[in-house]
Write a protein that holds these residues in place. Structure first.
Motif, mmCIF file in Angstrom:
data_model
loop_
_atom_site.group_PDB
_atom_site.id
_atom_site.type_symbol
_atom_site.label_atom_id
_atom_site.label_comp_id
_atom_site.label_asym_id
_atom_site.label_seq_id
_atom_site.Cartn_x
_atom_site.Cartn_y
_atom_site.Cartn_z
ATOM 1 N N UNK A 45 0.854 -1.068 -0.069
ATOM 2 C CA UNK A 45 -0.078 0.025 -0.124
ATOM 3 C C UNK A 45 0.807 1.122 -0.145
ATOM 4 N N UNK A 46 1.940 1.354 0.905
ATOM 5 C CA UNK A 46 2.834 2.530 1.148
ATOM 6 C C UNK A 46 3.616 2.625 -0.266
ATOM 7 N N UNK A 47 3.808 1.481 -0.987
ATOM 8 C CA UNK A 47 4.439 1.567 -2.369
ATOM 9 C C UNK A 47 3.619 2.175 -3.398
ATOM 10 N N UNK A 48 2.391 1.742 -3.373
ATOM 11 C CA UNK A 48 1.638 2.395 -4.332
ATOM 12 C C UNK A 48 1.476 3.729 -4.009
ATOM 13 N N UNK A 49 1.306 4.151 -2.796
ATOM 14 C CA UNK A 49 1.020 5.645 -2.461
ATOM 15 C C UNK A 49 2.404 6.337 -2.850
ATOM 16 N N UNK A 50 3.522 5.798 -2.791
ATOM 17 C CA UNK A 50 4.689 6.470 -3.236
ATOM 18 C C UNK A 50 4.916 6.570 -4.550
ATOM 19 N N UNK A 51 4.618 5.487 -5.482
ATOM 20 C CA UNK A 51 4.513 5.437 -6.963
ATOM 21 C C UNK A 51 3.562 6.404 -7.527
#
Length: 152
Positions: A45-51
């Motif tokens: 989730x955090x990765x998707x937010x950053x992407x």
């Protein structure tokens, strides 16, 4: 023996690393239980937010932003790609670099997961209290700054 026992008690009780890991694991498990219906781990989730925030980001820059090693980033990006949440493409200016961008399906997944994330985040902030929570964030940032020289 008593002196050694006292040292071990001190280490167990006050070790910054062990206590942070236990707290992080506990918090991670709470987020993941709540977000289970989305099929996303909190790191994903955090990765998707950053992407989404960075539009197109290289895998190495994503690792820098998230303080994750490249193999962890690559593994999670591949999971997200296989689910259709992100695209991976060679960077136009440097063919050795891969850029990651979010897809419409990925944006929809963020729309699904964010209210759940906000719910658990809000509960944590409420339970700790806003002032203590802000103090915690400040302390964690300072801790990161202080330990950087030990990493070298």
């Amino acid at each position: 023996m008593n002196n050694t026992h006292n040292k071990m008690d001190y280490i167990i009780q006050f070790c910054a690393c062990a206590n942070l890991r236990k707290a992080a694991r506990s918090v991670t498990q709470a987020y993941e239980r709540k977000m289970e219906s989305t099929g996303l781990k909190v790191t994903q989730y955090y990765m998707l937010v950053n992407i989404a925030r960075h539009d197109k980001i290289s895998i190495s820059n994503l690792g820098d932003v998230m303080l994750l090693d490249q193999s962890t980033v690559t593994r999670n990006v591949n999971v997200l790609k296989n689910r259709g949440y992100v695209n991976i493409a060679k960077d136009i200016s440097d063919s050795r670099t891969k850029s990651v961008s979010i897809t419409e399906i990925g944006l929809a997944k963020l729309e699904e997961a964010t209210p759940i994330w906000l719910q658990i985040q809000g509960k944590i902030e409420k339970d700790i209290g806003q002032e203590k929570y802000q103090d915690l964030l400040e302390t964690l940032k300072k801790l990161q700054e202080f330990v950087e020289p030990y990493d070298r």
